[in-house]
Motif scaffolding. Structure first.
Motif, mmCIF file in Angstrom:
data_model
loop_
_atom_site.group_PDB
_atom_site.id
_atom_site.type_symbol
_atom_site.label_atom_id
_atom_site.label_comp_id
_atom_site.label_asym_id
_atom_site.label_seq_id
_atom_site.Cartn_x
_atom_site.Cartn_y
_atom_site.Cartn_z
ATOM 1 N N THR A 100 0.494 -70.087 -22.783
ATOM 2 C CA THR A 100 1.571 -70.167 -21.799
ATOM 3 C C THR A 100 1.250 -69.340 -20.567
ATOM 4 N N HIS B 271 9.428 -74.550 -17.377
ATOM 5 C CA HIS B 271 9.008 -74.741 -18.771
ATOM 6 C C HIS B 271 8.212 -73.554 -19.290
ATOM 7 N N CYS C 94 10.306 -70.302 -19.756
ATOM 8 C CA CYS C 94 11.158 -70.446 -20.933
ATOM 9 C C CYS C 94 10.340 -70.296 -22.213
ATOM 10 N N ALA C 95 9.199 -70.994 -22.280
ATOM 11 C CA ALA C 95 8.357 -70.928 -23.477
ATOM 12 C C ALA C 95 7.814 -69.525 -23.699
ATOM 13 N N HIS D 19 10.643 -67.198 -25.027
ATOM 14 C CA HIS D 19 10.971 -67.532 -26.405
ATOM 15 C C HIS D 19 9.854 -67.104 -27.359
ATOM 16 N N ASP E 255 9.095 -74.924 -30.417
ATOM 17 C CA ASP E 255 9.641 -74.162 -29.301
ATOM 18 C C ASP E 255 9.153 -74.728 -27.972
ATOM 19 N N TRP E 256 7.881 -75.086 -27.893
ATOM 20 C CA TRP E 256 7.340 -75.706 -26.676
ATOM 21 C C TRP E 256 8.025 -77.039 -26.397
ATOM 22 N N SER F 278 11.470 -76.461 -25.088
ATOM 23 C CA SER F 278 11.427 -76.023 -23.702
ATOM 24 C C SER F 278 11.182 -77.189 -22.752
ATOM 25 N N TYR G 77 14.432 -79.374 -22.726
ATOM 26 C CA TYR G 77 15.550 -78.641 -22.132
ATOM 27 C C TYR G 77 15.407 -78.556 -20.617
ATOM 28 N N ASN G 78 14.233 -78.177 -20.141
ATOM 29 C CA ASN G 78 14.047 -78.025 -18.698
ATOM 30 C C ASN G 78 14.022 -79.371 -17.978
ATOM 31 N N ASP H 148 21.570 -71.854 -18.585
ATOM 32 C CA ASP H 148 20.177 -71.417 -18.507
ATOM 33 C C ASP H 148 20.073 -69.906 -18.671
ATOM 34 N N VAL I 61 17.686 -68.871 -21.776
ATOM 35 C CA VAL I 61 16.363 -68.375 -21.429
ATOM 36 C C VAL I 61 16.324 -66.859 -21.260
#
Length: 354
Positions: free
Chosen positions: A94, A131, A134-135, A138, A173-174, A177, A180-181, A214, A218
Motif C-alpha cells: 500500500t 483507496h 483507507c487500506a 485499516h 480489507d483491500w 476499500s 467503499y471508495n 468517511d 477511515v
C-alpha cells in the motif's frame, strides 16, 4: 481521504447548504472557472523552491525503496512467512503505491499551488489516494489486532491464525476499500460533473453525510481500535515483566541485581508503543482537525492548510517501513543480504535471518 473534500467544496464552490446537499453547478463555479488558469507560471524559482522539490524527491525515493525492501525481504525469505509479516507486506505494498502514484502528484500540487495534470489524472489521483489511504489505515489497525491476539492468547494464535487466513483477511480489507471508495465517489457525482469544474485544481464535492461516514470508517473507528488495543498490549507487556521480576525474586536471593532487566523491558515496550502510536497520530490527526475547521476561515488559507496536512498524511507511508520493519533485527540482516546481492544465490531463500 474524503472529509476535506466536502469542506473544500463548500468553501470554494458553493454557499453552505442543508445536510446532504451540495451546489456543484452554481454561479460561484463560473467565477472559479474564470480565475482557475491564473495559477500557471506564478511560482518563482528560488532556493526554497528548489529545496522543496529536492525534499519531495528524497521522500518519494525513500518511501518507494524502503517499502520495496520490506516486500522483497518478507516474500523472498521463507523464515519470514508468518501471519504478522503478511500484514507488513500488505502495508508495504500500500505504501509503495502511495510513493509511486500519490506522493509525486501531491507534492507537485502542494509546491506549485496548481494542478497541472488534467481531469483524467485528477480522477486517478483521487480514487487511488482514497483507496490506498483507507487500506493503509485499516492494515495498521489489523496489525494492532494481530499483535494483541498473539500476546493475549498465544496458544489460540499459534493454532488458528495462519498465513493463508491472514492473506484472506488482508485481501478482503483491500476489496472493501476499493468498493467503499468507489461508492463514495460515485454517489457524489465524481465520475460525472465533479471533474469539469476547473482543469487547474483537483477538488472533490462530497456531501456532509458521506463526509462523516468517511470520518468514522477511515479514521475514528480504526484509530479507536488501535488506541484501545495498544493499551491492552502495553498492559500485557507490563504484566509479563512483573511476572518475570517475581520469578527472579523467588529464585534468586540477589534479585535486586536482576531487577533492572525487566524494567528495561518495560521501558523498551513503552518506547516502541509510544513511537507506533505517536507517529501514526502525528500524520493522521492534523489532517482531520483541519478537515473540520469551521467554514468562517478564509477559503484560500483553508485549502493550503488541507494541502499541507494531506502531504503529512501521505508521509506516514514513509515512516511505516521504518517503524514496522527497521526496528526488527531480521530486517536489518535482510537489507544487508539484499544490498550485498547475496539474494541472487539459489539457496538464499532458506537462509536464517532471525
Amino acid at each position: 481521504m474524503s472529509l476535506d473534500s466536502h469542506f473544500i467544496h463548500r468553501e470554494l464552490f458553493a454557499e453552505p447548504t442543508t445536510l446532504g446537499e451540495t451546489n456543484t453547478l452554481g454561479s460561484s463555479n463560473l467565477s472559479l472557472l474564470d480565475s482557475c488558469v491564473s495559477c500557471l507560471g506564478k511560482t518563482p524559482v528560488t532556493t526554497s523552491y528548489v529545496a522543496l522539490y529536492v525534499s519531495a524527491v528524497i521522500a518519494v525515493v525513500v518511501t518507494v525503496c524502503g517499502n520495496l525492501l520490506v516486500i522483497t525481504s518478507v516474500c523472498h525469505f521463507k523464515q519470514l512467512h508468518t501471519p504478522t509479516n503478511v500484514l507488513l507486506v500488505f502495508l508495504a505494498v500500500t505504501d509503495f503505491f502511495v510513493g509511486i502514484f500519490v506522493m509525486p502528484l501531491q507534492f507537485v500540487w502542494l509546491i506549485e499551488s496548481c494542478w497541472f495534470f488534467g481531469a483524467a489524472a485528477c480522477a486517478f489521483f483521487n480514487f487511488v489516494s482514497f483507496h490506498l489511504t483507507c487500506a493503509s489505515v485499516h492494515t495498521v489497525a489489523l496489525i494492532a489486532v494481530d499483535r494483541c491476539m498473539a500476546l493475549s492468547d498465544p496458544f489460540f494464535y499459534s493454532k488458528k491464525i495462519t498465513v493463508n487466513l491472514m492473506i484472506i483477511v488482508a485481501t478482503l480489507d483491500w476489496v472493501f476499500s476499493l468498493f467503499y471508495n468507489f461508492a463514495l465517489l460515485y454517489c457524489n457525482g465524481f465520475f460525472t460533473h465533479a471533474l469539469t469544474l476547473c482543469p487547474y485544481t483537483c477538488l472533490i464535492a462530497v456531501d456532509e453525510i458521506w463526509s462523516w461516514v468517511d470520518f468514522v470508517v477511515v479514521f475514528a473507528l480504526p484509530c479507536s481500535i488501535m488506541f484501545v488495543l495498544y493499551l491492552i498490549i502495553f498492559a500485557i507487556a507490563r504484566r509479563h515483566a512483573n511476572a518475570i521480576r517475581a520469578a527472579n525474586s523467588q529464585g534468586n536471593p540477589n534479585a535486586r541485581q536482576n531487577d533492572n532487566v525487566p524494567k528495561r523491558s518495560e521501558r523498551k515496550a513503552a518506547k516502541v508503543l509510544g513511537i507506533l502510536v505517536s507517529v501514526f497520530l502525528l500524520c493522521v490527526v492534523p489532517y482531520y482537525i483541519a478537515s473540520v475547521i469551521p467554514g468562517s476561515i478564509n477559503a484560500k488559507i483553508f485549502e493550503e492548510v488541507l494541502s499541507i496536512t494531506s502531504a503529512l498524511l501521505y508521509l506516514n507511508s514513509l515512516f511505516n517501513p521504518i517503524i514496522y520493519a527497521l526496528f526488527y533485527p531480521w530486517f536489518q540482516k535482510c537489507m544487508k543480504i539484499i544490498l550485498g546481492c547475496q539474494i541472487c544465490s539459489p539457496s538464499s531463500s532458506v537462509m536464517h535471518v532471525k
